[in-house]
Scaffold this motif. Structure first.
Motif, PDB file in Angstrom:
ATOM      1  N   THR A 119       0.834  -1.205   0.000  1.00  0.00           N
ATOM      2  CA  THR A 119       0.000   0.000   0.000  1.00  0.00           C
ATOM      3  C   THR A 119       0.869   1.255   0.000  1.00  0.00           C
ATOM      4  O   THR A 119       0.590   2.209  -0.738  1.00  0.00           O
ATOM      5  N   ALA A 120       1.916   1.256   0.809  1.00  0.00           N
ATOM      6  CA  ALA A 120       2.820   2.413   0.869  1.00  0.00           C
ATOM      7  C   ALA A 120       3.474   2.642  -0.489  1.00  0.00           C
ATOM      8  O   ALA A 120       3.593   3.783  -0.956  1.00  0.00           O
ATOM      9  N   LYS A 121       3.888   1.560  -1.145  1.00  0.00           N
ATOM     10  CA  LYS A 121       4.519   1.699  -2.465  1.00  0.00           C
ATOM     11  C   LYS A 121       3.518   2.228  -3.492  1.00  0.00           C
ATOM     12  O   LYS A 121       3.879   3.014  -4.369  1.00  0.00           O
ATOM     13  N   GLU A 122       2.258   1.818  -3.384  1.00  0.00           N
ATOM     14  CA  GLU A 122       1.221   2.339  -4.279  1.00  0.00           C
ATOM     15  C   GLU A 122       1.045   3.841  -4.077  1.00  0.00           C
ATOM     16  O   GLU A 122       0.921   4.598  -5.050  1.00  0.00           O
ATOM     17  N   LYS A 123       1.048   4.272  -2.821  1.00  0.00           N
ATOM     18  CA  LYS A 123       0.937   5.709  -2.529  1.00  0.00           C
ATOM     19  C   LYS A 123       2.131   6.460  -3.109  1.00  0.00           C
ATOM     20  O   LYS A 123       1.995   7.560  -3.644  1.00  0.00           O
ATOM     21  N   GLY A 124       3.315   5.850  -3.020  1.00  0.00           N
ATOM     22  CA  GLY A 124       4.512   6.455  -3.599  1.00  0.00           C
ATOM     23  C   GLY A 124       4.409   6.571  -5.103  1.00  0.00           C
ATOM     24  O   GLY A 124       4.798   7.590  -5.697  1.00  0.00           O
ATOM     25  N   GLU A 125       3.882   5.547  -5.732  1.00  0.00           N
ATOM     26  CA  GLU A 125       3.731   5.580  -7.193  1.00  0.00           C
ATOM     27  C   GLU A 125       2.720   6.642  -7.601  1.00  0.00           C
ATOM     28  O   GLU A 125       2.911   7.340  -8.601  1.00  0.00           O
ATOM     29  N   GLU A 126       1.648   6.804  -6.819  1.00  0.00           N
ATOM     30  CA  GLU A 126       0.678   7.863  -7.100  1.00  0.00           C
ATOM     31  C   GLU A 126       1.349   9.239  -7.030  1.00  0.00           C
ATOM     32  O   GLU A 126       1.077  10.111  -7.856  1.00  0.00           O
ATOM     33  N   ALA A 127       2.215   9.420  -6.041  1.00  0.00           N
ATOM     34  CA  ALA A 127       2.932  10.694  -5.905  1.00  0.00           C
ATOM     35  C   ALA A 127       3.841  10.925  -7.106  1.00  0.00           C
ATOM     36  O   ALA A 127       3.927  12.037  -7.638  1.00  0.00           O
ATOM     37  N   LYS A 128       4.513   9.861  -7.571  1.00  0.00           N
ATOM     38  CA  LYS A 128       5.401   9.997  -8.733  1.00  0.00           C
ATOM     39  C   LYS A 128       4.602  10.343  -9.988  1.00  0.00           C
ATOM     40  O   LYS A 128       5.046  11.150 -10.805  1.00  0.00           O
ATOM     41  N   VAL A 129       3.428   9.739 -10.137  1.00  0.00           N
ATOM     42  CA  VAL A 129       2.575  10.051 -11.295  1.00  0.00           C
ATOM     43  C   VAL A 129       2.179  11.524 -11.245  1.00  0.00           C
ATOM     44  O   VAL A 129       2.199  12.226 -12.272  1.00  0.00           O
ATOM     45  N   SER A 130       1.843  12.012 -10.065  1.00  0.00           N
ATOM     46  CA  SER A 130       1.480  13.413  -9.903  1.00  0.00           C
ATOM     47  C   SER A 130       2.656  14.313 -10.275  1.00  0.00           C
ATOM     48  O   SER A 130       2.485  15.315 -10.984  1.00  0.00           O
ATOM     49  N   ILE A 131       3.846  13.952  -9.832  1.00  0.00           N
ATOM     50  CA  ILE A 131       5.047  14.736 -10.145  1.00  0.00           C
ATOM     51  C   ILE A 131       5.315  14.727 -11.641  1.00  0.00           C
ATOM     52  O   ILE A 131       5.661  15.753 -12.235  1.00  0.00           O
TER      53      ILE A 131
END
Length: 187
Positions: A119-131
């Motif tokens: 779940t934490a890695k998914e949240k990180g990937e969402e942040a990277k997509v936003s960036i």
């Protein structure tokens, strides 16, 4: 023209900072098996018809390593607080004694730890997509400036600078995820 490019970078940095802040907020809501007031502090509670953060209607404290106590300013807030915790689907069950609400954080199983890391890695990937979407907007702005007469070589340097900026923010995301993963996996 240079002012426009500087403005694009300023807006991009601001948006990327918001992405990092959002990631931090999301990661703080992921349980690590230890009691943490941030787990419930941001939950919204129905306070006389308006949605209010729990931290504004109650005192949230850590009683011990595995117990969070929530003492509402008004006893009538206990049922809405419990409802808010249930609806947040945190995997914990609130208990009330008429005065305050206690949340016991259960010890995490190995499977649950792996699930939380995922779940934490998914949240990180969402942040990277936003960036990356911010990067696209920044690059589009630079390309438009070049079309409008900004020097091409300066435009190339600006694009390289934008890429370096994105890399630095992606590194920040990775650092946050690694830190959270360490917290989750530590018994």
């Amino acid at each position: 023209m240079q002012e426009d490019i500087d403005e694009y970078f300023s807006l991009a940095k601001e948006s990327m900072d918001h992405s990092i802040e959002h990631l931090e907020k999301e990661l703080s809501r992921i349980s690590t098996g230890k009691a943490n007031p941030k787990l419930v502090g941001g939950l919204l509670v129905d306070y006389y018809g308006s949605q209010t953060p729990m931290s504004q209607v109650a005192n949230i404290a850590v009683a011990d390593a595995r117990t969070i106590t929530i003492q509402p300013w008004e006893k009538t807030m206990i049922p809405p607080i419990e409802r808010s915790i249930f609806e947040a689907n945190l995997g914990v069950t609130p208990q009330n004694d008429g005065e305050l609400v206690r949340i016991s954080i259960p010890p995490l199983t190995e499977d649950r730890r792996r699930q939380l890391v995922k779940t934490a890695k998914e949240k990180g990937e969402e942040a990277k997509v936003s960036i990356r979407s911010v990067r696209k907007e920044l690059m589009d702005g630079i390309k438009q400036a070049v079309k409008d007469g900004y020097p091409e070589d300066a435009g190339k340097r600006a694009e390289d600078e934008a890429q370096k900026l994105v890399k630095s923010y992606e590194t920040k995301v990775d650092t946050h995820i690694e830190h959270k993963e360490g917290d989750i996996l530590t018994i």
